[in-house]
Design a protein around this motif. Structure first.
Motif, PDB file in Angstrom:
ATOM      1  N   VAL A  97     -43.184 -40.089-154.293  1.00  0.00           N
ATOM      2  CA  VAL A  97     -42.803 -39.136-154.737  1.00  0.00           C
ATOM      3  C   VAL A  97     -41.500 -38.873-154.144  1.00  0.00           C
ATOM      4  N   LEU A  98     -40.634 -37.995-154.891  1.00  0.00           N
ATOM      5  CA  LEU A  98     -39.308 -37.475-154.430  1.00  0.00           C
ATOM      6  C   LEU A  98     -39.086 -36.355-153.771  1.00  0.00           C
ATOM      7  N   VAL A  99     -38.885 -36.020-152.742  1.00  0.00           N
ATOM      8  CA  VAL A  99     -39.013 -34.715-151.861  1.00  0.00           C
ATOM      9  C   VAL A  99     -37.657 -34.227-151.374  1.00  0.00           C
ATOM     10  N   GLY A 100     -37.584 -33.036-151.335  1.00  0.00           N
ATOM     11  CA  GLY A 100     -36.335 -32.470-150.694  1.00  0.00           C
ATOM     12  C   GLY A 100     -36.500 -31.396-149.843  1.00  0.00           C
ATOM     13  N   ARG A 101     -35.475 -30.943-149.420  1.00  0.00           N
ATOM     14  CA  ARG A 101     -35.687 -29.583-148.380  1.00  0.00           C
ATOM     15  C   ARG A 101     -36.258 -28.552-149.294  1.00  0.00           C
ATOM     16  N   PRO A 102     -37.133 -27.581-148.498  1.00  0.00           N
ATOM     17  CA  PRO A 102     -37.355 -26.402-149.062  1.00  0.00           C
ATOM     18  C   PRO A 102     -36.346 -25.912-150.090  1.00  0.00           C
ATOM     19  N   ALA A 144     -37.596 -41.262-143.768  1.00  0.00           N
ATOM     20  CA  ALA A 144     -36.340 -40.621-144.941  1.00  0.00           C
ATOM     21  C   ALA A 144     -36.866 -39.505-145.111  1.00  0.00           C
ATOM     22  N   ALA A 145     -37.930 -39.036-145.187  1.00  0.00           N
ATOM     23  CA  ALA A 145     -38.333 -37.383-145.595  1.00  0.00           C
ATOM     24  C   ALA A 145     -38.071 -36.848-144.490  1.00  0.00           C
ATOM     25  N   MET A 146     -38.422 -37.135-143.115  1.00  0.00           N
ATOM     26  CA  MET A 146     -38.262 -36.459-141.817  1.00  0.00           C
ATOM     27  C   MET A 146     -36.617 -36.208-141.702  1.00  0.00           C
ATOM     28  N   ILE A 159     -37.329 -40.667-150.921  1.00  0.00           N
ATOM     29  CA  ILE A 159     -38.453 -41.051-151.388  1.00  0.00           C
ATOM     30  C   ILE A 159     -39.549 -41.536-150.318  1.00  0.00           C
ATOM     31  N   ALA A 160     -40.896 -41.002-150.623  1.00  0.00           N
ATOM     32  CA  ALA A 160     -41.740 -40.854-149.426  1.00  0.00           C
ATOM     33  C   ALA A 160     -43.012 -41.103-150.136  1.00  0.00           C
ATOM     34  N   PRO A 161     -44.065 -41.343-149.620  1.00  0.00           N
ATOM     35  CA  PRO A 161     -45.529 -41.643-149.898  1.00  0.00           C
ATOM     36  C   PRO A 161     -46.358 -39.912-150.129  1.00  0.00           C
ATOM     37  N   PRO A 162     -46.987 -39.893-151.097  1.00  0.00           N
ATOM     38  CA  PRO A 162     -47.597 -38.289-151.313  1.00  0.00           C
ATOM     39  C   PRO A 162     -48.167 -37.625-150.297  1.00  0.00           C
ATOM     40  N   GLU A 169     -43.478 -29.426-144.742  1.00  0.00           N
ATOM     41  CA  GLU A 169     -42.996 -28.235-145.574  1.00  0.00           C
ATOM     42  C   GLU A 169     -41.670 -28.959-146.204  1.00  0.00           C
ATOM     43  N   LEU A 170     -42.049 -29.942-147.574  1.00  0.00           N
ATOM     44  CA  LEU A 170     -40.918 -30.472-148.323  1.00  0.00           C
ATOM     45  C   LEU A 170     -41.209 -29.913-149.717  1.00  0.00           C
ATOM     46  N   GLU A 171     -40.056 -29.939-150.256  1.00  0.00           N
ATOM     47  CA  GLU A 171     -40.300 -29.381-151.914  1.00  0.00           C
ATOM     48  C   GLU A 171     -40.365 -30.815-152.695  1.00  0.00           C
ATOM     49  N   LEU A 172     -41.331 -30.622-153.387  1.00  0.00           N
ATOM     50  CA  LEU A 172     -41.740 -31.850-154.220  1.00  0.00           C
ATOM     51  C   LEU A 172     -40.688 -31.597-155.556  1.00  0.00           C
ATOM     52  N   LEU A 173     -40.049 -32.718-155.708  1.00  0.00           N
ATOM     53  CA  LEU A 173     -39.178 -32.848-156.963  1.00  0.00           C
ATOM     54  C   LEU A 173     -39.493 -33.532-158.016  1.00  0.00           C
TER      55      LEU A 173
END
Length: 319
Positions: A97-102, A144-146, A159-162, A169-173
């Motif tokens: 998944v691609l995640v970002g800050r809230p 990477a997500a942290m 890029i991170a595992p689901p 608390e990350l935003e799912l992009l």
């Protein structure tokens, strides 16, 4: 009634952390690990050292990826750390998944943090969706997500595992951004040396074998130990021994169980041939596929042949 305190009955399992990794997803497939202590560690060597030194009862490690092949650090550790035995294998689909800050938005992403392997497996999607992006390498997918949350990264997304979304608390992009939808990682559960479980008919035997010397046909001689007994190899990978150029050990997964007559006979052949054979274990296959082989390699054929030879040696009349 048992007199063992409840706390003393708890088992410990080491895995590549932190929480949310693919390794944690593999450990979640182990029924006997549920409700026990899970110990996140920083690398494969630390996980296996926990087992050898008694801090953990078992460790879950990645051993092979369908896209990138064998995990060399795990294979080398198993070859050089005595007292270990594989007791099970587990398959985890590689989904990213691609995640970002809230509050982040996909259209605002210009810099992506990712482990180099994960980045390579998502490059097609990134090139199509974010053609102008830049990449910041990370030490792991979870790191990477942290790094987005702790302020240590200049990236807009990672890029991170689901599984990361269950812990932070990350935003799912975006979901399912990997280029190969059939990608899978094979994990093994490693414990201290113990007797193999009874065969199920859908088993695998893992070995590490060194060639006796470097001469024409040496590899063929090793492979003949399996071929002449009807044993299929599902993995054959070479790793440098490290003491000289041209010296290799071979990581082998063979279809079948050490209690099978054909497999036991092959191991004895390897022992006569090789200066070093490491038996890593016989255990049920993750896919539960029944091992098929020609009838001439059935157990009773090997037993009959041994009985025939005993008769020759004893002078018994031949029928």
């Amino acid at each position: 009634m048992s007199t063992v305190p409840e706390a003393d009955a708890r088992r410990s399992y080491s895995y590549l952390g932190p929480a949310g990794t693919f390794t944690e997803a593999a450990l979640a497939q182990v029924p006997e690990a549920r409700g026990h202590h899970w110990n996140p560690v920083r690398n494969v060597g630390e996980a296996l050292a926990d087992v050898v030194e008694g801090r953990s009862d078992a460790a879950m490690i990645a051993i092979e990826n369908s896209v990138d092949g064998g995990v060399s650090t795990a294979q080398d550790a198993l070859a050089t750390m005595p007292g270990l035995r594989i007791v099970g294998e587990y398959l985890v689909p590689v989904d990213f998944v691609l995640v970002g800050r809230p509050g982040a938005r996909l259209e605002d992403v210009s810099v992506v943090a990712a482990h180099p392997v994960a980045y390579a497996q998502c490059l097609g999607w990134l090139g199509q969706t974010l053609p102008a992006h830049a990449h910041i390498p990370a030490s792991s997918n979870v790191a990477a997500a942290m790094s987005l949350l702790d302020g240590t990264s200049d990236a807009d997304a990672a890029i991170a595992p689901p599984g990361i979304l269950e812990h932070h608390e990350l935003e799912l992009l975006a979901e399912h951004i990997g280029d190969n939808e059939n990608a899978v990682t094979r994990f093994v559960l490693v414990a201290r040396t113990t007797a193999p479980p009874s065969p199920t008919g859908a088993d695998k035997t893992s070995l590490i074998v060194e060639l006796p010397d470097d001469h024409p046909g040496a590899l063929l001689e090793m492979l003949e130990q399996f071929a002449t007994r009807g044993i299929n190899l599902s993995l054959l990978a070479s790793r440098p021994i490290g003491d000289a150029l041209g010296r290799y050990r071979f990581v082998i997964d063979a279809d079948g169980h050490v209690f099978d007559e054909r497999m036991a006979d092959a191991l004895m052949g390897l022992r006569r041939f090789s200066p070093k054979v490491i038996f890593l274990g016989s255990y049920p296959r993750a896919d539960h596929a029944i091992v098929r082989y020609p009838e001439r390699y059935a157990d009773d054929v090997f037993v009959e042949a041994r009985d025939w030879l005993r008769g020759l040696v004893s002078g018994a009349p031949q029928e």
